[in-house]
Design an enzyme around this catalytic site. Sequence first.
Site, PDB file in Angstrom:
ATOM      1  N   LYS A 174      42.984  25.675  -0.031  1.00 51.31           N
ATOM      2  CA  LYS A 174      42.238  26.574  -1.398  1.00 51.31           C
ATOM      3  C   LYS A 174      40.524  26.602  -1.429  1.00 51.31           C
ATOM      4  O   LYS A 174      40.094  26.178  -1.082  1.00 51.31           O
ATOM      5  CB  LYS A 174      41.954  25.885  -2.606  1.00 51.31           C
ATOM      6  N   GLU A 177      35.913  30.562  -4.254  1.00 50.99           N
ATOM      7  CA  GLU A 177      36.056  31.360  -4.902  1.00 50.99           C
ATOM      8  C   GLU A 177      34.823  32.312  -4.635  1.00 50.99           C
ATOM      9  O   GLU A 177      35.482  34.048  -5.102  1.00 50.99           O
ATOM     10  CB  GLU A 177      36.732  31.288  -5.817  1.00 50.99           C
ATOM     11  N   CYS A 282      24.769  23.489   5.352  1.00 46.06           N
ATOM     12  CA  CYS A 282      24.679  21.477   5.090  1.00 46.06           C
ATOM     13  C   CYS A 282      23.804  21.122   6.121  1.00 46.06           C
ATOM     14  O   CYS A 282      23.445  20.001   5.308  1.00 46.06           O
ATOM     15  CB  CYS A 282      26.085  21.016   5.073  1.00 46.06           C
TER      16      CYS A 282
HETATM   17  P1  NAD Z   1      31.390  23.549  -3.996  1.00 49.78           P
HETATM   18  O1  NAD Z   1      30.872  22.059  -4.437  1.00 49.78           O
HETATM   19  O2  NAD Z   1      30.995  24.541  -5.673  1.00 49.78           O
HETATM   20  O3  NAD Z   1      32.572  24.179  -4.004  1.00 49.78           O
HETATM   21  C1  NAD Z   1      33.661  23.876  -3.215  1.00 49.78           C
HETATM   22  C2  NAD Z   1      34.771  24.003  -3.515  1.00 49.78           C
HETATM   23  O4  NAD Z   1      35.193  22.365  -4.300  1.00 49.78           O
HETATM   24  C3  NAD Z   1      35.240  24.684  -3.687  1.00 49.78           C
HETATM   25  O5  NAD Z   1      35.931  25.272  -3.383  1.00 49.78           O
HETATM   26  C4  NAD Z   1      35.055  25.497  -5.092  1.00 49.78           C
HETATM   27  O6  NAD Z   1      36.235  25.954  -5.808  1.00 49.78           O
HETATM   28  C5  NAD Z   1      35.507  23.502  -5.857  1.00 49.78           C
HETATM   29  N1  NAD Z   1      34.884  23.112  -6.509  1.00 49.78           N
HETATM   30  C6  NAD Z   1      34.037  23.553  -7.384  1.00 49.78           C
HETATM   31  N2  NAD Z   1      33.550  23.138  -8.772  1.00 49.78           N
HETATM   32  C7  NAD Z   1      34.697  21.951  -9.111  1.00 49.78           C
HETATM   33  C8  NAD Z   1      35.124  20.959 -10.171  1.00 49.78           C
HETATM   34  N3  NAD Z   1      34.307  21.077 -10.643  1.00 49.78           N
HETATM   35  N4  NAD Z   1      36.924  20.802  -9.563  1.00 49.78           N
HETATM   36  C9  NAD Z   1      37.196  20.863  -8.872  1.00 49.78           C
HETATM   37  N5  NAD Z   1      37.125  21.987  -7.583  1.00 49.78           N
HETATM   38  C10 NAD Z   1      35.672  22.553  -7.534  1.00 49.78           C
HETATM   39  O7  NAD Z   1      30.276  23.817  -3.402  1.00 49.78           O
HETATM   40  P2  NAD Z   1      29.479  25.712  -2.632  1.00 49.78           P
HETATM   41  O8  NAD Z   1      28.571  25.297  -3.225  1.00 49.78           O
HETATM   42  O9  NAD Z   1      30.808  25.836  -2.354  1.00 49.78           O
HETATM   43  O10 NAD Z   1      29.110  24.745  -1.219  1.00 49.78           O
HETATM   44  C11 NAD Z   1      27.775  24.322  -0.717  1.00 49.78           C
HETATM   45  C12 NAD Z   1      27.921  23.064  -1.027  1.00 49.78           C
HETATM   46  O11 NAD Z   1      28.528  22.369   0.338  1.00 49.78           O
HETATM   47  C13 NAD Z   1      26.558  22.159  -0.349  1.00 49.78           C
HETATM   48  O12 NAD Z   1      26.420  20.896  -1.450  1.00 49.78           O
HETATM   49  C14 NAD Z   1      26.761  22.626   1.390  1.00 49.78           C
HETATM   50  O13 NAD Z   1      25.656  20.638   1.426  1.00 49.78           O
HETATM   51  C15 NAD Z   1      28.368  21.328   1.346  1.00 49.78           C
HETATM   52  N6  NAD Z   1      28.433  21.678   2.595  1.00 49.78           N
HETATM   53  C16 NAD Z   1      28.532  21.047   2.908  1.00 49.78           C
HETATM   54  C17 NAD Z   1      29.189  20.822   4.324  1.00 49.78           C
HETATM   55  C18 NAD Z   1      29.528  19.653   5.244  1.00 49.78           C
HETATM   56  O14 NAD Z   1      29.969  19.012   6.174  1.00 49.78           O
HETATM   57  N7  NAD Z   1      28.595  18.338   4.603  1.00 49.78           N
HETATM   58  C19 NAD Z   1      29.567  21.949   4.761  1.00 49.78           C
HETATM   59  C20 NAD Z   1      29.409  23.321   4.653  1.00 49.78           C
HETATM   60  C21 NAD Z   1      29.177  22.830   2.909  1.00 49.78           C
END
Ligand code: NAD
Length: 500
Positions: A174, A177, A282
């Site tokens: 997944k 989006e 990240c």
């Molecule tokens: P996000 O948390 O908004 O989304 C991540 C995933 O979760 C997506 O697939 C999204 O559709 C889903 N999602 C979003 N809201 C949701 C909800 N309320 N309920 C269920 N699923 C939901 O993150 P993002 O903005 O796409 O990515 C950026 C974040 O990811 C930053 O905080 C970054 O630090 C982190 N990140 C961490 C790593 C790591 O390895 N630690 C690597 C890359 C990115």
Amino acid sequence: MTTELTHFIGGKHVQGTSGRYSDVFNPATGEVQAKCPLASAEEVRAAVENAMAAQPAWAAQNPQRRARVMMEFVRLLHRDMDKLAEALSREHGKTIPDAKGDVQRGLEVAEYCIGAPQMLKGEYTESAGPGIDMYSMRQPLGVAAGITPFNFPAMIPMWKFCPALVCGNAFILKPSERDPSVPLMLAELLIEAGLPEGVLNVINGDKVAVDAILDDPDIGGIGFVGSTPIAQYVYSRGTASGKRVQCFGGAKNHMIVMPDADMDQVVDALVGSAYGAAGERCMAVSVAVPVGDDTADRMIDKLAPRVESLKIGPYTAGNDVDFGPLVTREAHNRVKGLIDSGVEQGAKLVVDGRDFKMQGYEDGNFIGGCLFDNVTTDMEIYKQEIFGPVLSTVRASSYEEAIGMAIDHEYGNGTAIFTRDGDTARDFAARINIGMVGINVPIPVPLAYHTFGGWKKSVFGDLNQHGPDAFRFYTRTKTVTARWPSGVKEGADFSIPVME
Ligand code: NAD
């Protein structure tokens, strides 16, 4: 023209049936360029059933054959590198060289997974007791799932599905989006590489699809990467339904600059690691901690003109651009709001990129590089992950104060120290409570054959991503104790067996 994207189920593109869509923007122009279908719970379930039907035959193939699919996948990734990078930049906004790095870092995990036969060999003890042999084997979970973020739309899906698949699992991906095209292209390439249909299914969607994955009784394990609040949510809900879950969250990476550090090297490191990919990494350095006012003054003097002269633009402008726009208008407004809060709370905005406008791209999500000095640890810009081209400088009066700051911050993904003193560097690596540490290296992202993961609020669950941990996460260990009938010489034994 707006393209309607699909899911990828049973080896084919499948149109969404929920009637719900989200907009996929071109971050440089602000235009909607595609519609992403948002799956219903029923669509997720159909994908899981497809995966369940395909998994046993895939798991029954010998590990070498599964590894050969990875080998061919790597070749196809090289073949299609330009196409993948273009599609990635178009939806994410990062520069083409950076998009190629995104694909490359995923490709390296696929390469590592070619070693699956070695990784899955298991353990064997001959004569663990009289006439008794004991062996442990690693078996797939069955169907596993990955939920991935927008900021590495090629690399992180590959970090998830390559090890899972090569271990004999079927996989439901997944992706985000916000930039779903590259994951769909990767799924196509795997079919071309020889992966049987249905073994990798891509379901596009939002919270509805995620919740369906979290609650599905037939998904055995979930790998998540995203922001910390969602990571925590996915971990609690997924584990509550009995799954194996690992969630990687947000970050606030400190780079400590000791007085003896090579300042030219420091400034180069900060410019690349704080502003590359517009700070949407990240592992971006978002806090510089110079030790001593003299170090801080020298650092700011050299850094400010470099930040002012950063080249910002759309990926189509070619190799001359240092970084592109933020992914969405919403992200742009959030980052701008945090910069405003820093100014209001009394930090000194040495370089102010808030009003940057890109000629010809006025509706794009561009923001110029921002550099703060005199940030304090109670400010929002210090506490929160900004995820934009913003570097905060927090001055420390001693090494102890500097390391203490990084130790006390709630995030623990990455960190770095710049110094010429081996003793300080060694002490730092030993005492810091952060998962990935750089010594004169600003973005210490471990290579595919090591493992990637943070500590503290940057992770929920056990085991890291890629490297040997990925093989542990996507398999279950089964240990067999075997004695053949001719070896059964005594009668029943009612005490716990002890192999003396
Ligand atoms: P996000 O948390 O908004 O989304 C991540 C995933 O979760 C997506 O697939 C999204 O559709 C889903 N999602 C979003 N809201 C949701 C909800 N309320 N309920 C269920 N699923 C939901 O993150 P993002 O903005 O796409 O990515 C950026 C974040 O990811 C930053 O905080 C970054 O630090 C982190 N990140 C961490 C790593 C790591 O390895 N630690 C690597 C890359 C990115």
